[in-house]
Scaffold this motif. Structure first.
Motif, short mmCIF file in Angstrom:
data_model
loop_
_atom_site.label_atom_id
_atom_site.label_comp_id
_atom_site.label_asym_id
_atom_site.label_seq_id
_atom_site.Cartn_x
_atom_site.Cartn_y
_atom_site.Cartn_z
N PRO A 1 -3.37 19.80 23.00
CA PRO A 1 -4.17 20.57 23.96
C PRO A 1 -3.28 21.16 25.06
N LYS B 1 -4.54 23.14 27.99
CA LYS B 1 -5.55 23.76 28.85
C LYS B 1 -4.90 24.35 30.10
N ASP B 2 -5.31 25.57 30.45
CA ASP B 2 -4.80 26.28 31.64
C ASP B 2 -3.28 26.41 31.62
N GLU C 1 -6.50 27.40 23.60
CA GLU C 1 -5.77 26.53 24.53
C GLU C 1 -5.16 25.31 23.85
N LYS C 2 -4.33 25.59 22.84
CA LYS C 2 -3.66 24.51 22.13
C LYS C 2 -2.39 25.02 21.46
#
Length: 398
Positions: free
Chosen positions: A69, A71-72, A23-24
């Motif tokens: 980052p 995320k999601d 997730e990056k």
């Protein structure tokens, strides 16, 4: 050609690597000169105009490396692309770009996109135009070629035997159209040190330019090399390609003759679906020798299998030249064309260990009258009928 003002030390290139599992987004910002102590690079991600995150990192030498980052994150998928905007700044220089969160992997006999097997229904695109030869008359022509290909059911292309314009990659990213990066090697002596010294710097430049494209899912530096090649030539090119990009699959040479390759591909212009199907029985059963183009020089070693040139069925709507040609015997009627086309495509889609094919070709090119479209981009066939054939569920996707 354009001229652009830049400060004394400016951003030369961005190398963007999506890491879906962690997730990056990994970022390498290359600078034109050495950064001064404490100089920083900033990056800001936008999603549909809304700021998502910004980060800052200190440059070191002629580069700055950091991770953002994600995320999601929404993922970039074939036919369903999702792109984020990115602004990177260093000193007085500011660069606007974009990226897609996308993962490419090999799992058994399948090529996976974001952990799902995706059968690559590719078309050979040589990028020729009646007006401009290998230069598109207008940016819109590059976009239109991709839209024409998707209209009939292809989900990507081999961008064949040239380094295509950057806008081609942009439109592929925008529409979720898979592409393979290639280089021109027609007439190149692949058994001579001098040619390697010429090839490698240009190949590296092309890779670095297109590396960040989420649509680009693999590299093929060479095409249809002969049995007179030097194996170390291929190994060197493969290793350099992997050094720059360890994340995408690499085919050392499309068609033949393989030395070291992540995906095994062949060129097969058989026009009879029955004999083509028989040729790949051993690949399915594991009994007997799997088909390769030049058996005395190469051997299949269990990689995903890709028929990277096939079809090429003649159909001419211009009737302009006596020496026009396609592969095999010319169909006697339009209905015979459709039957042959569907028969050949069905053989490859239904094979449980086949991961991709590439049909020759998107448009007619001069005397080659085997395109899905005419050289002037006129339709030759019923797009919806071709689409129903090409978009059937593949065995490896089930």
């Amino acid at each position: 050609v354009w001229m652009e003002y830049v400060p004394n030390n400016y951003i030369v290139n961005l190398k963007l690597t999506p890491d879906v599992d962690n997730e990056k987004l990994d970022v390498v910002v290359k600078l034109s000169d050495y950064a001064k102590p404490g100089e920083k690079v900033s990056a800001c991600v936008f999603d549909k105009g809304e700021k998502v995150i910004d980060v800052e990192a200190t440059a070191c030498g002629k580069a700055c490396t950091f991770s953002i980052p994600m995320k999601d994150a929404n993922l970039w998928n074939p036919g369903d692309p999702y792109l984020y905007d990115l602004i990177v700044a260093f000193g007085k220089d500011r660069v606007k770009s974009y990226f897609g969160m996308r993962k490419v992997a090999i799992n058994g006999y399948a090529i996976e996109i974001n952990d799902k097997p995706v059968y690559q229904r590719l078309v050979l695109d040589q990028g020729y135009y009646e007006n401009g030869i290998i230069t598109a008359p207008d940016v819109s022509d590059l976009e239109n070629d991709i839209l024409m290909s998707m209209k009939v059911g292809f989900n990507g292309a081999r961008l064949h035997m040239k380094v295509f314009e950057p806008y081609t990659l942009y439109f592929a990213d925008k529409y979720g159209y898979l592409v393979w990066g290639e280089f021109a090697n027609w007439g190149l002596s692949d058994n001579h040190d001098g040619s390697l010294n010429s090839f490698i710097p240009a190949w590296i430049e092309a890779m670095e330019r297109d590396y960040s494209s989420p649509a680009l899912v693999g590299w093929t530096p060479l095409n249809e090399t002969t049995d007179r090649r030097r194996p170390d030539y291929f190994t060197n090119i493969y290793n350099i390609t992997k050094l720059i990009d360890p994340y995408r699959p690499v085919i050392d040479t499309s068609g033949y003759v393989h030395v070291i390759t992540d995906i095994y591909d062949v060129h097969d212009y058989d026009q009879d679906p029955k004999t083509m199907k028989e040729r790949y029985v051993s690949l399915e059963t594991g009994e007997g020798e799997v088909f390769v183009n030049i058996p005395k020089c190469e051997k299949y070693e269990g990689q995903p299998y890709f028929v990277s040139e096939m079809g090429g069925i003649f159909w001419d709507i211009t009737k302009t030249e006596e020496d026009d040609w396609g592969y095999g015997e010319n169909p006697k009627s339009l209905e015979e064309f459709y039957e042959r086309f569907e028969g050949l495509i069905d053989v490859l889609l239904s094979h449980p260990k086949m991961c991709a094919f590439c049909y020759t070709q998107l448009t007619d090119v001069y005397q080659e009258k085997n395109g899905i479209y005419a050289f002037d981009r006129r339709e030759k066939f019923d797009p919806e009928r071709l689409r129903k054939i090409l978009t059937k569920k593949a065995a490896i996707e089930k």
